[in-house]
Enzyme design. Sequence first.
Site, PDB file in Angstrom:
ATOM      1  N   GLY A   7      53.055 -92.650 -16.114  1.00 26.61           N
ATOM      2  CA  GLY A   7      52.089 -93.692 -15.781  1.00 26.61           C
ATOM      3  C   GLY A   7      52.668 -95.088 -15.856  1.00 26.61           C
ATOM      4  O   GLY A   7      52.403 -95.934 -15.002  1.00 26.61           O
ATOM      5  N   ARG A   8      53.498 -95.357 -16.863  1.00 25.77           N
ATOM      6  CA  ARG A   8      54.045 -96.702 -17.034  1.00 25.77           C
ATOM      7  C   ARG A   8      55.165 -96.997 -16.049  1.00 25.77           C
ATOM      8  O   ARG A   8      55.671 -98.115 -16.008  1.00 25.77           O
ATOM      9  CB  ARG A   8      54.517 -96.902 -18.470  1.00 25.77           C
ATOM     10  N   GLU A  68      55.452 -97.620 -25.515  1.00 22.64           N
ATOM     11  CA  GLU A  68      55.037 -96.249 -25.252  1.00 22.64           C
ATOM     12  C   GLU A  68      56.246 -95.356 -25.015  1.00 22.64           C
ATOM     13  O   GLU A  68      56.213 -94.158 -25.316  1.00 22.64           O
ATOM     14  CB  GLU A  68      54.089 -96.202 -24.049  1.00 22.64           C
ATOM     15  N   HIS A  95      53.125-124.139 -27.881  1.00 19.18           N
ATOM     16  CA  HIS A  95      52.096-124.776 -28.700  1.00 19.18           C
ATOM     17  C   HIS A  95      51.309-123.741 -29.496  1.00 19.18           C
ATOM     18  O   HIS A  95      50.222-124.044 -29.993  1.00 19.18           O
ATOM     19  CB  HIS A  95      51.169-125.607 -27.814  1.00 19.18           C
ATOM     20  N   LYS A 151      42.623 -89.911 -28.644  1.00 18.00           N
ATOM     21  CA  LYS A 151      41.675 -89.451 -27.632  1.00 18.00           C
ATOM     22  C   LYS A 151      40.931 -88.214 -28.111  1.00 18.00           C
ATOM     23  O   LYS A 151      39.719 -88.079 -27.933  1.00 18.00           O
ATOM     24  CB  LYS A 151      42.412 -89.138 -26.321  1.00 18.00           C
ATOM     25  N   GLU A 160      38.242 -92.570 -19.987  1.00 21.14           N
ATOM     26  CA  GLU A 160      37.879 -93.965 -19.750  1.00 21.14           C
ATOM     27  C   GLU A 160      37.739 -94.253 -18.262  1.00 21.14           C
ATOM     28  O   GLU A 160      36.778 -94.901 -17.823  1.00 21.14           O
ATOM     29  CB  GLU A 160      38.923 -94.894 -20.368  1.00 21.14           C
ATOM     30  N   LYS A 197      45.779 -89.536 -12.578  1.00 20.95           N
ATOM     31  CA  LYS A 197      46.602 -88.414 -12.115  1.00 20.95           C
ATOM     32  C   LYS A 197      45.810 -87.114 -12.147  1.00 20.95           C
ATOM     33  O   LYS A 197      45.772 -86.370 -11.162  1.00 20.95           O
ATOM     34  CB  LYS A 197      47.854 -88.303 -12.967  1.00 20.95           C
TER      35      LYS A 197
END
Length: 563
Positions: A283-284, A369, A400, A525, A223, A217
């Site tokens: 963002g999510r 979040e 399993h 961060k 990152e 954005k």
Amino acid sequence: MGPPDAASGEVAVPIDRTPEWHALADHARELAAISLRQLFADDPARGTTMSATAGDLLLDYSKNRVTPRTLELLGALATRAGLRARIDAMFAGEPLNVTEGRPVLHVALRAPRGAVLRVGRTDVVAEVHDVLGRMGALAAAVRERRWLGATGRPVVNVVNVGIGGSDLGPAMAYEALRPFSDRGLRFRFVSNVDGADFAEATRDLDPAETLFVVSSKTFTTVETLTNARTARDWVLAALAGEAGVADDVVARHFVAVSTNAVEVAAFGIDPANMFEFWDWVGGRYSLPSAIGLSLMIAIGPASFGDLLAGFATIDEHFRATPFSANLPVLLGLLGVWHRNFLGARTTAVLPYSQHLWRLPAYLQQLDMESNGKSVDRVGRRVGYDTGPVVWGQPGTNGQHAFFQLLHQGTELVPADFIGFARPVEGFEELELAGHHDLLMANLFAQTEALAFGRLPDEVAAAGVAPELVPHRSFEGNRPSNTIVAPALTPGVLGQLVALYEHKVFTQGAVWDVSSFDQWGVELGKVAASRILGELEGIAEGPYGHDSSTEALLAWYRRARRGH
């Protein structure tokens, strides 16, 4: 003082001090001795009466230890929390993101053309469809092999570079809808700043045929920009100076999803190939926005439109349906029941579909979040549990791995089981002989076994040795929801994601937390930026950290030097 009500502006009583909360606590104690076996015996029609539908989705919530009275009390709690007013406020574009003063309008991203949702004086739906049109043109150019790289060869590789919602959304949806994708194109997703992620994603790709979609954005996410610069170096090292290569190498091999045209241009990307989204999109919640560009390229604009229509179906259902038949509200309130009144600390998401293998990770971010908060909307510490830990993986793999704990462990883990009558609509070749019936038999068997167990007298009656009876007994009463649909299609995926978005909204409203910020993401961060300078600098420590961090930094610096 409590936070103001979204509609009236009045100060609310903390939710755990209300009569509705105390009534639920009393009711939970009354139900403690009543088993799911008893509830089903008392109501033979329970399996159909405790179910609801929306769009293509059927939710069976009968295997939760609830009664009609439980649901009535939960509905009263939602009313006390002002859920209806909060829903209306979201769709009206009011600033529900209280710590950043922003609207929460991801519903505008999938509103049909011609609908009107305003932020101030701006009709944001019109802007959304303008961007969707531009996305469609780019997607068509790549899919039709008309998007040429700097050497004049068509792009056939698309690499999405992002992190968080800018990665989890498109990556999850691409895997889910892979049968609908152009199989002549290859798609990769790079998010981790660990260089291995970029190296492994690109090791078999030709830079001359690769397009990078850089999704950030602000176009300053450390990152993402680190990986984007590495991608730029990778392309330039391979193509710059090669005979016949166009001058605008970066512009031919990079597009951006961002709001920062200045930084995009400085990177070398043509601003005409920047696809905007807005600060009212978290963002999510951004998959239906331009963040979904790589997905649109994969499945095409028409299928992407079907995805958006699926979202919109559940949006309207959530907005208009009474709580008693409202799928997201029911899921959310059942989650509150398990978390706050039955003591569940985690919840599992178990898709019986290999194509949905990334859905649990996507929902993990969405839920944790959003509602991983310990203060309410005005900053007062809450006196009750909020968001649970969300986890899971596809069945039957999980059976399993961790189902032993679900059946016989000391931890109560509510679980959502997701399945389909057919694996993928129109792709019958994926339905290998006998596989799908076996898959769904496991889903139905697991929810039944979790609910009803196998009691000691039943185990003994089967001839099990007395000393083994305790080991082979199952108490049952392990709650689950079953969500089924005819097939996994773009529209159904949109419905599923919107279902969980609005479930999370419901729970955040009841817990009175700010579900649309993520300040906890920022703390690490900031610290990492400081420590990076210390790792790269020439000065030896100490650097003013705690003794543990100082020792670890000293070890790392020595190890990097090889001694």
